[in-house]
Design a protein around this motif. Structure first.
Motif, mmCIF file in Angstrom:
data_model
loop_
_atom_site.group_PDB
_atom_site.id
_atom_site.type_symbol
_atom_site.label_atom_id
_atom_site.label_comp_id
_atom_site.label_asym_id
_atom_site.label_seq_id
_atom_site.Cartn_x
_atom_site.Cartn_y
_atom_site.Cartn_z
ATOM 1 N N MET A 178 -37.151 -23.979 -3.337
ATOM 2 C CA MET A 178 -38.221 -24.727 -3.989
ATOM 3 C C MET A 178 -37.731 -25.903 -4.807
ATOM 4 O O MET A 178 -38.508 -26.777 -5.186
ATOM 5 N N ARG A 179 -36.450 -25.935 -5.100
ATOM 6 C CA ARG A 179 -35.963 -27.029 -5.939
ATOM 7 C C ARG A 179 -36.191 -28.365 -5.252
ATOM 8 O O ARG A 179 -36.690 -29.320 -5.855
ATOM 9 N N GLU A 180 -35.849 -28.449 -3.963
ATOM 10 C CA GLU A 180 -36.053 -29.699 -3.228
ATOM 11 C C GLU A 180 -37.529 -30.001 -3.045
ATOM 12 O O GLU A 180 -37.995 -31.125 -3.284
ATOM 13 N N THR A 181 -38.290 -28.983 -2.624
ATOM 14 C CA THR A 181 -39.712 -29.197 -2.351
ATOM 15 C C THR A 181 -40.464 -29.578 -3.611
ATOM 16 O O THR A 181 -41.245 -30.541 -3.631
ATOM 17 N N ASN A 182 -40.247 -28.831 -4.692
ATOM 18 C CA ASN A 182 -40.963 -29.110 -5.930
ATOM 19 C C ASN A 182 -40.580 -30.444 -6.530
ATOM 20 O O ASN A 182 -41.423 -31.158 -7.081
#
Length: 946
Positions: A424-428
């Motif tokens: 989620m770090r990249e997506t968020n």
């Protein structure tokens, strides 16, 4: 607080817009906000007409009195269920609450007047006492200021002396609100059909929602964030109910059929964090070595296990933060409660975090697996606030980003730690970045940290809760962490939290501690100098790079190129090439410079803003763009994943700003035929949805929708997941689950026959399957929408009946969204009328339901007429969200005139900035459509013919 209204429901809205794409054929999230601009900014801005009636020149409380401790007794008189007695025509319910309070305070400067805040309360029996001398001071008068200051003025016969300690006691009463603000009432059905209880029995509870200025509507208080105090609270409630508060229970007693629950004194905290609930809810515990963590919900939801996922991860997230900050959570207990009604998605009250239940509960086999992402992110956001906001609080609301930007930034790290499979770090990060970019590309944006005098009234304070504060705040923090290195940044924020605990801070305090960490590490970055342009100016730059001669310069990025600006920033540029790793290069003027790092050698491409660590866009010379796009088509893996999405997003937005030709943006999507990663597809489809909004009522939409381009581009992605989808299954990889949903949306909405057949068959099987739903929870939102769109009254009524009978909040949300997908105008009109009836559509769901209908091209005009006819009803809730939805398609002179007339004729209240930002965006849309319509039509016609 987590807003949607940006985090209020931001993640939910993003997922919702995907559903609506079945109608438009394209996917997006358009978030537009507006607030003031720093006086240092020379950019022309719209003039906002006043929406208030003569507030006093000073809206802030004087600083001559400093509150220290409140002793509060509060008694909500409501009943948890209606008792209908024989021969009694009216039910027993009452919305009265009563109370009394004593606030101890220290006098800094001699005065005969006590000012505090009170709103919608009947206040009486004022008593002032000199605590040092144990003497009463006579009150000569009490005045309520009938303006936006909400001042309660206590006039004294004798003056309070500087250095003295005093107390003020008051008796008060008020009405429990039905508008989800201050102290409000919420309803729910008692039981689940599969569990104990009668599902037709309506139950009641009360809860608080006080951020930012609601505390003054619950008890008279010094309602400003810097006026922290200790709260000693007793809640008086009915015997069969449970009271929760900011602290753990110190004791209880029963007097005259009422239960007195007394809580331990709180830490020093701001009034907006004061909270309590009274309900019949039950709890699920979490694991933690030191803190008692419990998650409360409706008894049937607890028994069914819907709180288990939240309970399982909460302790892990809390432990992550404790280790990361090297500061333990300060209290012995931490309660979370899933409320049937709550205006924001969640609120970070110290020790008692409130959530809208649909954002917290998870039902195995019914809730989407992807819903775990939003639950984890939301919990991580609210728990981060226990340090950023609760332990250390901004001095005034103009620097709200110190709370919300940090909570958003930290939530990415926490979720990545507790659920690494989510990636989620990249997506968020990209979702957050793009939301901020969209809002900050208008001349009517506002600085992260506007002057205090620009944020005074409750309306102005409420307008601060937007994508700039949450998402730009997070983005600039991530950029600073990259500049000074994460380990140094982390050391700085630990010192910031440790040295300012229980106090208030401004951004200069933050820069001071990060600077100390930089200096201790031997660094040379001047933190305040670098960061001030990013926080005190509106907007962001576009970096222009010519790889043939190495020339580079920056300009203020605006959709409206007629807005002049001389702004510039200290820009950190991470740059890499086809043959070299990334390195940091600074651009610190607006003048053209020449740097060797940006000269292409032997035909190689140059890529700037590697991994999107900088808060800016990048434009290249034509040759470098061609090389990058060729690289995407030939071997995309050489471009970092986040940049594959960002190149598409930059190309489309540069085209919207008329900095590159629109064909370049369209060409940037060519590589998608062989792409399976979520981020590039998300960027492409979200940006193409702007094209859909601009052209879905014109001749351009024929080639766009019916043409072969997107259908052929998505064919490979749909085929990649076809075996899963046809068997109503999903891959194990979390990121691929997101890509699968994108594949279905784009394929079905662009007429891929096998997708349309699959969607209609699955829904028909459910309708004919004796109520058993075999559609995978991940796929329900898109399948429901497709089926309702393709069907008629029978399908719509089936979905409506399922909505009414369902007790699962996730299922209800998906059905509620799907109902807006109908192409039948009369059904959409009926649906809008249902929002006026709280028995059919809950008050908290009104704004988002209208938003969904407005995003449907068939419902757009209906929604616009509806909100004008019922504006007084709608504005009570999330009027900003409704305005964003209904104006996102405006692109004609007539629509602009109607919007301007709306701004003149209606009471806009807190939506004023949103409305005037929509006016600016509509003007931009009109010009953009005029200049690009023929080019886009020719491009899609060419793709169709080929």
């Amino acid at each position: 607080m987590s807003k949607e209204s940006v985090m209020s429901k931001t993640m939910a809205i993003a997922f919702i817009v995907l559903t609506i794409s079945a109608i438009t054929g394209l996917i997006t999230m358009v978030i537009l906000y507006k607030t003031q601009i720093d006086p240092m900014n020379p950019t022309p801005r719209p003039t906002f007409p006043s929406t208030t009636t003569g507030p006093p020149p000073v809206m802030r409380l004087p600083k001559n009195l400093v509150p220290q401790r409140y002793k509060i007794f509060l008694q909500p008189h409501f009943y948890t269920k209606i008792i209908k007695e024989v021969n009694v025509t009216s039910p027993n319910q009452t919305l009265l609450f009563t109370g009394n309070s004593t606030v101890n305070f220290h006098c800094i400067q001699r005065t005969r007047t006590i000012y505090l805040n009170s709103m919608d309360l009947k206040v009486s029996e004022p008593q002032v006492k000199h605590q040092d001398k144990n003497e009463q001071i006579k009150v000569s008068g009490m005045i309520f200021h009938e303006d936006d200051s909400n001042f309660l003025e206590i006039q004294l016969k004798d003056a309070l002396e500087a250095g003295g300690n005093y107390s003020l006691s008051l008796v008060f009463s008020g009405e429990v609100s039905e508008s989800l603000y201050a102290l409000y009432i919420s309803t729910y059905s008692e039981g689940h059909p599969e569990y104990e209880g009668d599902p037709n029995t309506e139950r009641f509870l009360v809860s608080t929602n006080l951020e930012p200025t609601g505390a003054r509507s619950v008890f008279p208080c010094f309602d400003e964030p810097e006026m922290k105090a200790v709260f000693d609270v007793t809640i008086i409630h009915r015997l069969d109910t449970l009271a929760l508060g900011n602290e753990d229970v110190a004791g209880s007693s029963i007097i005259d059929d009422w239960k007195y629950t007394r809580f331990h004194p709180t830490p020093r905290m701001s009034t907006y964090l004061f909270a309590f609930t009274v309900s019949e809810f039950t709890a699920t515990p979490s694991k933690h070595e030191r803190v008692l963590i419990e998650t409360f919900a409706r008894p049937d939801a607890t028994k069914a296990g819907y709180t288990k996922y939240a309970a399982n991860i909460t302790g892990e997230i809390l432990k992550f933060y404790e280790k990361f900050f090297e500061i333990n959570y300060e209290q012995k207990t931490l309660d979370q409660i899933a409320l049937p009604d709550l205006a924001p998605a969640a609120m970070e009250n110290w020790g008692l975090i409130t959530y809208e239940e649909g954002a917290l509960l998870y039902e195995e086999g019914v809730s989407s697996l992807l819903h775990k992402e939003s639950i984890a992110t939301l919990i991580a956001h609210e728990l981060a606030h226990q340090w950023f906001g609760n332990l250390v609080t901004m001095k005034w609301w103009n620097e709200l980003w110190l709370n919300e930007g940090f909570a958003t930034y930290m939530s990415f790290l926490a979720v990545d730690h507790v659920e690494p499979a989510f990636k989620m770090r990249e997506t968020n990060v990209l979702n957050s970045l793009h939301s901020a970019f969209e809002a900050d590309a208008l001349a009517s944006s506002h600085p992260l940290s506007p002057p205090q005098e620009d944020v005074q009234t409750s309306t102005e304070i409420n307008e601060m809760f937007d994508a700039i504060v949450y998402n730009k705040g997070s983005a600039v923090l991530r950029m600073l962490a990259d500049i000074v290195e994460e380990r140094v940044f982390n050391k700085g924020i630990k010192m910031y939290l440790s040295n300012l605990k229980y106090e208030n801070a401004d951004q200069d305090d933050l820069w001071t501690y990060i600077q100390k960490a930089v200096d201790d590490d031997g660094g040379h970055t001047n933190v305040a100098k670098v960061m001030h342009p990013w926080t005190k100016q509106i907007g962001y730059p576009v970096i222009n790079i010519n790889t043939e001669n190495g020339q580079i310069y920056q300009t203020h990025f605006l959709f409206n190129d007629s807005s002049e600006s001389s702004l510039w920033w200290h820009v950190p540029i991470r740059v890499m090439s086809e043959v070299s790793d990334s390195r940091l290069v600074w651009l610190e003027t607006s003048n053209t410079e020449t740097k060797d790092e940006f000269i292409s050698k032997e035909g190689e491409w140059i890529l700037a803003n590697v991994n999107c660590t900088g808060y800016y866009r990048v434009n290249y010379n034509s040759l470098n763009w061609q090389r990058l796009l060729f690289q995407l088509e030939s071997n995309r893996d050489l471009i970092p994943l986040m940049n594959r999405g960002q190149l598409v997003d930059d190309a489309f937005n540069l085209a919207r700003a008329k900095l590159v030709d629109v064909t370049l943006a369209l060409n940037s999507t060519r590589f998608l035929w062989n792409e399976t990663a979520y981020l590039p597809w998300e960027a492409a489809v979200r940006n193409l949805e702007y094209f859909g909004l601009m052209f879905d009522r014109s001749e351009v939409y024929g080639p766009m929708q019916a043409g072969a381009y997107l259908r052929e581009q998505v064919r490979g992605l749909y085929s990649f997941f076809k075996n899963y989808t046809d068997h109503s299954a999903v891959p194990d990889d979390h990121s691929l689950q997101q890509s699968q949903i994108t594949a279905i949306h784009v394929a079905c909405s662009n007429g891929l026959p096998e997708c349309e057949t699959m969607a209609k068959k699955m829904f028909a099987d459910w309708m004919n399957g004796n109520g058993t739903n075999h559609i995978h929870p991940n796929l329900r939102s898109v399948i429901y929408c497709q089926a309702v769109a393709a069907g008629g009254e029978k399908e719509w009524e089936f979905a409506w009946n399922k909505l009414q009978s369902s007790t699962d909040t996730s299922e209800k949300d998906q059905l509620r969204q799907a109902l807006s997908c109908s192409r039948k105008i009369w059904l959409l009109n009926r649906y809008l009328q249902y929002t006026l009836d709280s028995e059919k559509i809950r008050r908290m769901d009104v704004a988002s339901t209208i938003y969904y209908v407005a995003k449907n091209v068939a419902g757009h005009a209906l929604a616009w007429n509806f909100i004008r006819a019922h504006w007084a009803f709608i504005i009570v809730d999330e009027g900003q969200l409704v305005i964003e939805g209904v104006t996102s398609r405006f692109s004609t002179t007539f629509e602009l005139q109607e919007l301007e007339r709306f701004a003149r004729d209606y009471d806009l209240s807190y939506t004023a900035r949103t409305v005037y930002q929509a006016i600016e965006q509509t003007r931009v849309n009109i010009q953009w459509v005029k200049e690009n319509k023929d080019t886009i039509l020719n491009w899609f016609e060419g793709e169709t013919s080929s």
